[in-house]
Design a protein around this motif. Structure first.
Motif, short mmCIF file in Angstrom:
data_model
loop_
_atom_site.label_atom_id
_atom_site.label_comp_id
_atom_site.label_asym_id
_atom_site.label_seq_id
_atom_site.Cartn_x
_atom_site.Cartn_y
_atom_site.Cartn_z
N TRP A 120 36.01 46.92 48.79
CA TRP A 120 36.95 47.72 49.18
C TRP A 120 36.25 48.72 50.31
N SER A 121 34.97 49.28 49.96
CA SER A 121 34.84 50.17 50.85
C SER A 121 33.98 49.58 52.27
N HIS A 122 33.50 48.24 52.10
CA HIS A 122 33.03 47.70 53.21
C HIS A 122 33.60 46.60 53.64
N ARG A 123 34.61 45.89 53.02
CA ARG A 123 35.46 44.67 53.39
C ARG A 123 34.44 43.53 53.69
N SER A 124 33.27 43.59 52.87
CA SER A 124 32.20 42.29 53.07
C SER A 124 32.72 40.98 52.49
N TYR A 125 33.62 40.88 51.93
CA TYR A 125 34.38 39.69 51.52
C TYR A 125 35.78 39.75 51.28
N ASN A 126 36.72 38.52 50.94
CA ASN A 126 38.05 38.66 50.72
C ASN A 126 38.17 38.29 49.21
N ALA A 127 38.73 38.88 48.49
CA ALA A 127 39.07 38.77 46.92
C ALA A 127 40.51 38.37 46.57
N SER A 128 40.58 37.36 45.68
CA SER A 128 41.91 36.81 45.41
C SER A 128 42.62 38.15 44.56
N LYS A 129 43.79 37.83 44.34
CA LYS A 129 44.57 38.96 43.57
C LYS A 129 43.73 39.29 42.14
#
Length: 502
Positions: A120-129
């Motif tokens: 969340w701080s760096h948006r370094s990957y996408n996560a599923s719900k």
């Protein structure tokens, strides 16, 4: 003079294209009342302007100390060690509870490192719900504030590292960056940092709405329940898997702000305080390679080598394999190596600057052949590659014997030195250059590559020095080819040779 603050309420077309779309205000919380980026209207000189035009709170003294404490944080950070000590004296540790506490430590710690920080701080990957809910709940169990509050401070930390707008700047001292910034009211409001992208996330909104309930359940309730129902250790679950584990998670995370800015090396950049060290990585679940992280904050890794300790990276990688994470961001290896090379060259430059080097040809007198012959009768002078060398200090040290030097006094020994008698080592070339006392007038060899000692052929030259060297080399050619500027740049030599051939 009055400061002028440029306005950006209406972004130019090139900015509009990358501005997050606006959404209607939400009534969930004041934190979510606006999705407009808060930094869209800041001036280019924001940091300097803010520091000059806003006054910090007065310094903390013994007289005002009690009024300047953040009592909520003081209470939270005091309760866990008190409960830990109480538990140690009143409750025996069961091995099942001990190992469960370690497991739960990693669970809640990953909520911060893999969730709050890298996702969340760096948006370094996408996560599923499902993964997002898992990390949001785990992060709540670490009791370090809501996702949005935490990310807002952390983004400010990266944007304003080591300035007074950094909420936990290491330049204020180890204790301040570790926990002082939480227990003492901040002397200055942290710099602006946009988190409008987080306002649109339903998981973050859910966590913020139920944050109080979540921390009570995840921090103390769940570990107590698991240990109690699992093997009947209710008190152990509360004191060890709950309070003691929470204390360790707190200070583990705090070390990222403190220890990671003090202990270790700076293999990628030394402009700011972040550093890399295995010990810091060990106590922070892999966040200890902090110099790399501050250079490449969008990278999902902290450790880039397979043998470096970074369980957070491993966790994210496993989640990708399971289809729970995607779009893992990794900075191009070519650019990472440039950062490493820059620092290696910088260290070599420091070593280079600490060494003694031969005199520049421009600093040596130009001597005629007749003068060379005359002076050779008074002291042992030998001509090699257009340079005149005083070998008096080496006559008795020469490995081949004094006679080999003696027979070349007053003569040109270039052929003999460069393999005619013996193909001398790099060390011999370097040592010989230190014996230079003059340049032979009209001697062409000093303008050749042979005249450059091996230690100087790869000598590190700054951009400004390189330009100066090339300029001086060109100038020396117009002065008769006998005063070659030779301040350590082989490139300058090459350019001169090219011009000679043309």
């Amino acid at each position: 003079m009055t400061d002028i603050r440029p306005s950006r309420k209406t972004p130019p077309p090139e900015i509009i294209a990358i501005t997050p779309p606006l959404t209607p205000p939400s009534k969930t919380s004041d934190l979510f009342e606006d999705n407009i980026p808060v930094d869209i209207d800041i001036p280019d000189n924001y940091v300097d302007y803010t520091l000059r035009n806003t006054k910090p709170l007065p310094p903390v003294t013994w007289q005002n100390f009690w009024t300047e404490l953040n009592w909520l944080n003081v209470t939270i950070l005091s309760i866990t060690p008190i409960l830990t000590i109480w538990g140690l004296f009143t409750v025996s540790v069961q091995y099942k509870t001990f190992f469960f506490a370690i497991l739960y430590y990693f669970f809640t710690g990953l909520g911060i490192t893999a969730g709050y920080h890298r996702l969340w701080s760096h948006r370094s990957y996408n996560a599923s719900k499902p993964l997002q809910y898992f990390l949001a709940a785990a992060g709540a169990g670490a009791v370090q504030g809501s996702i949005k509050w935490w990310c807002r401070g952390h983004r400010a930390h990266h944007r304003y590292t080591d300035t007074d707008l950094d909420p936990y700047g290491a330049h204020h001292g180890l204790f301040w960056s570790h926990m002082g910034w939480m227990i003492v009211k901040p002397r200055r409001k942290p710099g602006v940092a946009d988190v409008s992208d987080l306002s649109k996330n339903s998981v973050i909104r859910w966590q913020h709405k139920y944050y109080l309930q979540l921390i009570l359940i995840m921090a103390l309730g769940l570990p107590t329940l698991i240990a109690g129902l699992g093997w009947g250790d209710w008190k152990g679950g509360f004191f060890y898997a709950g309070a003691t584990r929470l204390m360790f998670v707190h200070h583990s995370t705090f070390c990222v702000n403190s220890l990671a800015h003090y202990l270790g090396e700076t293999p990628f950049d030394d402009k700011h305080t972040p550093r890399d060290h295995f010990i810091t990585a060990l106590v922070t679940i892999g966040e200890g390679y902090h110099n790399f992280h501050h250079q490449f904050p969008m990278d999902y890794r902290n450790a880039i080598r397979w043998y470096q300790y970074d369980p957070t990276k491993w966790f994210i990688t496993v989640c990708q394999k399971l289809g729970l994470a995607s779009h893992l961001k990794a900075f191009p290896d070519n650019e990472v190596k440039k950062g490493q090379l820059t620092m290696e060259l910088k260290k070599l430059r420091q070593t280079q600057d600490d060494l003694r080097w031969p005199s520049d040809s421009n600093d040596l007198p130009v001597i005629s052949w007749e003068s060379f012959q005359e002076q050779s009768t008074k002291r042992p002078l030998v001509l090699i590659s257009g340079f005149i060398h005083d070998v008096s200090s080496f006559m008795d040290e020469h490995p081949g014997g004094r006679h080999l030097l003696a027979k070349n006094i007053g003569k040109d020994a270039t052929t003999a030195f460069f393999g005619g008698v013996y193909d001398h080592s790099n060390a011999a070339h370097n040592l010989l250059a230190m014996m230079r006392v003059g340049v032979l007038h009209g001697g062409a060899e000093h303008a050749s590559e042979k005249a450059i000692p091996p230690s100087q052929k790869l000598r590190i030259v700054r951009a400004t020095e390189f330009a100066s060297t090339c300029s001086s080399s060109a100038m020396s050619e117009t002065e008769g080819d006998n005063l070659l500027n030779y301040a350590g740049a082989a490139a300058g030599e090459s350019k001169l040779k090219e011009r000679r051939s043309n």
